[in-house]
Design a protein around this motif. Structure first.
Motif, PDB file in Angstrom:
ATOM      1  N   GLU A 172       0.836  -1.207   0.000  1.00  0.00           N
ATOM      2  CA  GLU A 172       0.000   0.000   0.000  1.00  0.00           C
ATOM      3  C   GLU A 172       0.868   1.253   0.000  1.00  0.00           C
ATOM      4  N   GLU A 173       1.999   1.199   0.696  1.00  0.00           N
ATOM      5  CA  GLU A 173       2.920   2.329   0.694  1.00  0.00           C
ATOM      6  C   GLU A 173       3.490   2.550  -0.700  1.00  0.00           C
ATOM      7  N   LEU A 174       3.728   1.467  -1.424  1.00  0.00           N
ATOM      8  CA  LEU A 174       4.319   1.550  -2.761  1.00  0.00           C
ATOM      9  C   LEU A 174       3.311   2.005  -3.807  1.00  0.00           C
ATOM     10  N   PHE A 175       2.111   1.405  -3.814  1.00  0.00           N
ATOM     11  CA  PHE A 175       1.150   1.655  -4.880  1.00  0.00           C
ATOM     12  C   PHE A 175      -0.093   2.437  -4.448  1.00  0.00           C
ATOM     13  N   GLY A 176      -0.360   2.489  -3.139  1.00  0.00           N
ATOM     14  CA  GLY A 176      -1.624   3.059  -2.711  1.00  0.00           C
ATOM     15  C   GLY A 176      -2.778   2.271  -3.301  1.00  0.00           C
ATOM     16  N   ASP A 177      -3.815   2.968  -3.714  1.00  0.00           N
ATOM     17  CA  ASP A 177      -4.945   2.289  -4.353  1.00  0.00           C
ATOM     18  C   ASP A 177      -4.809   2.271  -5.872  1.00  0.00           C
TER      19      ASP A 177
END
Length: 290
Positions: free
Chosen positions: A62-67
């Protein structure tokens, strides 16, 4: 068509690198491993993606891509804390994706297919059945293996056979129609205690609905789940990028080229980043012309 990326598991083949860190976040040259399967889905025009992750790794992804919204896509994260086989992905995503055609990618597989639009043209338009791929290897006993006839039709598929019937491995990229979700519900664990993707493929084979497409010599597939393969993948990507002065799996560039995000919006995002990495410098050079 919807997308699934399998990025769970414990990465034991890469220990101790993966003792506290997901193998799918390890670098393959200048970007995390997960960029590569995600880039394939985006190049195919797939914008709704479910990413299978452990509860430990989910916050990192989630930190890398988010949504995924800054890329013009939607990423949902699905927890799989115990790896029970590749085919379990269809049970984990059943409620969200049933009734949809899907492309499933293994998170540690690297593909380089120069003529991807032509190669995938008939596949993305498929109405029913399944597509798997073939790639000639020197050690087929490590993989699922497909035996094909002179016309490229599948005769048999075996999972890591002791005595392979061919040297054509099945890479970690699969296309299925909506029936795959019901097939998965009726699977029984193998002797390894896993729900095998080969069993899914054999159902399609027995129904004469399994299509096989062998990757040509200009295409490259690497399973980067071992230390040697990870290093080889990095060297390969480095060589191609330097020779062609371009980036493989540059997600932001793909998002713009596919029309997922307009150039003005992406340019603003790129210019807001403070990183001076070669990846971001490449994007900033592109953005200067948008």
């Amino acid at each position: 068509m919807k997308g699934i990326i399998l990025a769970g598991g414990s990465g034991t083949r890469l220990a101790p690198m993966t003792k506290a860190f997901s193998k799918h976040l390890l670098p393959v040259y200048d970007k995390p491993m997960l960029y590569y399967p995600l880039s394939i889905l985006m190049l195919l025009g797939i914008r709704e993606i479910h990413m299978i992750a452990t509860s430990h790794d989910k916050p990192l992804y989630e930190e890398l891509f988010g949504d995924g919204s800054h890329l013009g896509i939607s990423i949902q994260y699905v927890i799989q804390d115990k790896p029970n086989g590749i085919a379990e992905a269809f049970l984990l995503t059943y409620d969200d994706l049933k009734g949809s055609k899907v492309c499933m990618m293994l998170g540690d597989n690297i593909f380089y297919i120069p003529n991807h639009k032509e190669f995938f043209a008939d596949i993305v338009k498929m109405q029913s059945g399944a597509y798997i791929f073939g790639y000639q290897v020197s050690d087929p006993e490590r993989y699922g293996v497909v035996e094909v006839d002179g016309n490229g039709k599948a005769l048999s598929i075996e999972e890591k056979p002791l005595n392979p019937k061919s040297n054509i491995a099945v890479p970690g990229m699969y296309f299925y129609d909506e029936k795959v979700f019901e097939y998965a519900k009726n699977l029984k664990p193998s002797d390894r205690g896993e729900l095998e993707i080969t069993d899914i493929n054999n159902i399609y084979l027995s129904n004469k609905e399994l299509n096989v497409k062998v990757l040509g010599r200009s295409s490259i597939w690497l399973d980067s789940g071992t230390s040697d393969a990870l290093l080889e993948s990095s060297h390969l990507i480095q060589s191609i990028e330097k020779r062609h002065a371009t980036k493989i799996a540059c997600l932001e560039e793909i998002a713009v080229n596919m029309g997922f995000v307009d150039k003005k919006t992406m340019k603003k995002w790129v210019e807001s980043t403070k990183s001076k990495s070669s990846y971001m410098q490449y994007l900033k050079n592109l953005a200067s012309n948008w």
